[in-house]
Design a protein around this motif. Structure first.
Motif, PDB file in Angstrom:
ATOM      1  N   THR A  59       0.679  -1.109   0.056  1.00 32.73           N
ATOM      2  CA  THR A  59       0.030   0.049   0.070  1.00 32.73           C
ATOM      3  C   THR A  59       0.868   1.037   0.155  1.00 32.73           C
ATOM      4  O   THR A  59       1.875   1.262   0.741  1.00 32.73           O
ATOM      5  CB  THR A  59      -0.956   0.045   1.311  1.00 32.73           C
ATOM      6  OG1 THR A  59      -0.092  -0.034   2.455  1.00 32.73           O
ATOM      7  CG2 THR A  59      -1.955  -0.981   1.233  1.00 32.73           C
ATOM      8  N   TYR A  60       0.265   2.221  -0.819  1.00 34.55           N
ATOM      9  CA  TYR A  60       1.407   3.434  -0.905  1.00 34.55           C
ATOM     10  C   TYR A  60       0.450   4.496  -0.613  1.00 34.55           C
ATOM     11  O   TYR A  60      -0.545   4.911  -1.482  1.00 34.55           O
ATOM     12  CB  TYR A  60       1.729   3.393  -2.613  1.00 34.55           C
ATOM     13  CG  TYR A  60       2.958   4.221  -2.679  1.00 34.55           C
ATOM     14  CD1 TYR A  60       2.742   5.695  -2.602  1.00 34.55           C
ATOM     15  CD2 TYR A  60       4.010   4.018  -3.054  1.00 34.55           C
ATOM     16  CE1 TYR A  60       3.718   6.696  -3.070  1.00 34.55           C
ATOM     17  CE2 TYR A  60       5.194   4.853  -3.508  1.00 34.55           C
ATOM     18  CZ  TYR A  60       5.178   6.235  -3.232  1.00 34.55           C
ATOM     19  OH  TYR A  60       5.876   7.204  -3.624  1.00 34.55           O
ATOM     20  N   TRP A  61       0.894   5.361   0.364  1.00 28.52           N
ATOM     21  CA  TRP A  61       0.011   6.621   0.474  1.00 28.52           C
ATOM     22  C   TRP A  61       0.805   7.813   0.289  1.00 28.52           C
ATOM     23  O   TRP A  61       1.981   7.824   0.422  1.00 28.52           O
ATOM     24  CB  TRP A  61      -0.223   6.816   2.083  1.00 28.52           C
ATOM     25  CG  TRP A  61      -1.087   7.693   2.595  1.00 28.52           C
ATOM     26  CD1 TRP A  61      -2.269   7.700   3.017  1.00 28.52           C
ATOM     27  CD2 TRP A  61      -0.702   8.994   2.818  1.00 28.52           C
ATOM     28  NE1 TRP A  61      -3.043   9.084   3.353  1.00 28.52           N
ATOM     29  CE2 TRP A  61      -1.814   9.880   3.336  1.00 28.52           C
ATOM     30  CE3 TRP A  61       0.327  10.213   2.710  1.00 28.52           C
ATOM     31  CZ2 TRP A  61      -2.016  11.272   3.604  1.00 28.52           C
ATOM     32  CZ3 TRP A  61       0.360  11.281   3.159  1.00 28.52           C
ATOM     33  CH2 TRP A  61      -0.680  12.137   3.473  1.00 28.52           C
ATOM     34  N   GLY A  62       0.160   8.836  -0.834  1.00 24.60           N
ATOM     35  CA  GLY A  62       0.836  10.033  -1.139  1.00 24.60           C
ATOM     36  C   GLY A  62      -0.236  10.847  -1.883  1.00 24.60           C
ATOM     37  O   GLY A  62      -1.062  10.495  -2.422  1.00 24.60           O
ATOM     38  N   GLU A  63       0.207  12.015  -1.778  1.00 24.19           N
ATOM     39  CA  GLU A  63      -0.857  13.126  -2.456  1.00 24.19           C
ATOM     40  C   GLU A  63      -0.677  12.810  -4.100  1.00 24.19           C
ATOM     41  O   GLU A  63       0.323  12.627  -4.605  1.00 24.19           O
ATOM     42  CB  GLU A  63      -0.255  14.572  -2.163  1.00 24.19           C
ATOM     43  CG  GLU A  63      -1.048  15.618  -2.797  1.00 24.19           C
ATOM     44  CD  GLU A  63      -0.683  17.059  -2.618  1.00 24.19           C
ATOM     45  OE1 GLU A  63      -1.045  18.025  -3.064  1.00 24.19           O
ATOM     46  OE2 GLU A  63       0.525  17.011  -1.937  1.00 24.19           O
ATOM     47  N   LEU A  64      -1.729  12.993  -4.627  1.00 25.10           N
ATOM     48  CA  LEU A  64      -2.162  13.207  -5.867  1.00 25.10           C
ATOM     49  C   LEU A  64      -2.044  14.512  -6.336  1.00 25.10           C
ATOM     50  O   LEU A  64      -2.763  15.292  -6.315  1.00 25.10           O
ATOM     51  CB  LEU A  64      -3.260  12.393  -6.306  1.00 25.10           C
ATOM     52  CG  LEU A  64      -3.692  12.135  -8.075  1.00 25.10           C
ATOM     53  CD1 LEU A  64      -2.784  11.023  -8.404  1.00 25.10           C
ATOM     54  CD2 LEU A  64      -4.972  11.624  -8.267  1.00 25.10           C
ATOM     55  N   ILE A  65      -0.799  14.765  -7.053  1.00 22.01           N
ATOM     56  CA  ILE A  65      -0.587  16.380  -7.402  1.00 22.01           C
ATOM     57  C   ILE A  65      -1.569  16.631  -8.689  1.00 22.01           C
ATOM     58  O   ILE A  65      -2.069  15.822  -9.396  1.00 22.01           O
ATOM     59  CB  ILE A  65       0.931  16.616  -8.137  1.00 22.01           C
ATOM     60  CG1 ILE A  65       1.326  15.424  -9.453  1.00 22.01           C
ATOM     61  CG2 ILE A  65       1.836  15.902  -7.293  1.00 22.01           C
ATOM     62  CD1 ILE A  65       2.564  15.641  -9.777  1.00 22.01           C
TER      63      ILE A  65
END
Length: 311
Positions: A59-65
């Motif tokens: 699982t990968y959490w990060g802002e969607l630019i």
């Protein structure tokens, strides 16, 4: 030799000095052994990457630019990430926080406080509450020093050979918490610039332009020689947001200045008030009058820019 003999100390003093050195060395060795032991106790067992392989799923959490969010709901829809999944055999479940700015910060804080963490978190760790050292202590992220020493020999050697860089990427507590992106080579100094249609260059048998004159020649050919092959002069030679200093800098540099503040042999100057900037503006005005610069340039926002480029 005679001077050195005259400076020799009496034997009793030498004996005392030797005893002192041995005592200091013994203490130092004990301290070093203690420090090594403490590091080993706090260090997880390191494995050979070849033995570990790739996981089945993460699982990968990060802002969607915004640039990606304009066309995709998740990085799972981006072809580059789909290809990486095929190469590695690892299924990645991307989790993107909603909103922006403070909303993302709040969601990040709630996630870390819950202790229910994804496998990967992409975040600006300099801005976490109490800093990255506290995040390491809390177990949110891990210290990378030993991992770099054991499994990143090139980076490790670079940091040893460049202690000033190592100091910059190390916290006051001695932790390295990220792989640094070091712009040590000239090729890495440039991170923004113009994009040009190679297929149009090929069709018109043109080389990539480097000088202002060459750019004008290529842009004129794009306008008048129908590189898209539809029989009409409907090509837009140049699309650029002139209000964005990052992009006009690609052309301003040809005049020996920068668009904003810059260092000129120890003197701080502001490019937009230099005489050379007027020459740049005259060129842009000439390109506009010749139809080389899109007539809508003053109204550009990111959506209009995307529409012009994609169509």
């Amino acid at each position: 030799m005679s001077e050195m003999k005259n400076q020799l100390k009496p034997l009793p003093f030498l004996v005392l000095l030797l005893i002192f050195v041995l005592l200091v060395a013994g203490c130092s060795n004990k301290e070093a052994a203690k420090e090594t032991s403490e590091q080993e106790q706090g260090q997880e067992e390191l494995k050979d990457p070849e033995e570990v392989g790739y996981p089945d799923e993460i699982t990968y959490w990060g802002e969607l630019i915004p640039n990606v969010a304009a066309t995709s709901k998740s990085l799972n829809e981006v072809a580059a990430y789909q290809q990486l999944e095929k190469i590695t055999g690892t299924k990645v479940e991307f989790k993107h926080p909603s909103g922006e700015g403070d909303d993302i910060t709040e969601q990040f804080n709630l996630m870390t406080a819950s202790g229910n963490l994804p496998d990967v978190i992409e975040y600006d760790w300099r801005n976490v509450p109490k800093g990255p050292d506290n995040a390491i202590e809390a177990g949110t992220i891990i210290r990378l020093n030993e991992l770099i020493e054991n499994y990143a020999p090139n980076l490790n050697r670079y940091l040893i050979d460049n202690p000033e860089i190592k100091k910059m990427v190390t916290t006051d507590s001695g932790n390295i918490y990220t792989f640094p992106f070091i712009r040590g080579d000239e090729s890495l100094m440039v991170f923004l610039g113009m994009i040009i249609r190679q297929d149009w260059l090929d069709k018109l048998n043109l080389d990539s332009p480097f000088t202002i004159d060459e750019w004008e020649e290529v842009l004129t050919a794009f306008k008048t020689e129908d590189p898209n092959g539809n029989g009409e002069m409907d090509e837009i030679p140049l699309v650029v947001q002139l209000g964005d200093m990052k992009y006009i800098g690609a052309f301003v540099g040809a005049y020996g200045i920068h668009a904003q503040f810059y260092n000129d042999n120890g003197t701080v100057k502001y490019g937009s008030i230099q005489p050379e900037f007027k020459d740049f503006l005259e060129t842009m005005n000439s390109w506009y009058n010749k139809g080389l610069l899109d007539a809508d340039f003053a109204a550009y926002d990111s959506k209009l820019m995307d529409a012009k480029v994609t169509k």
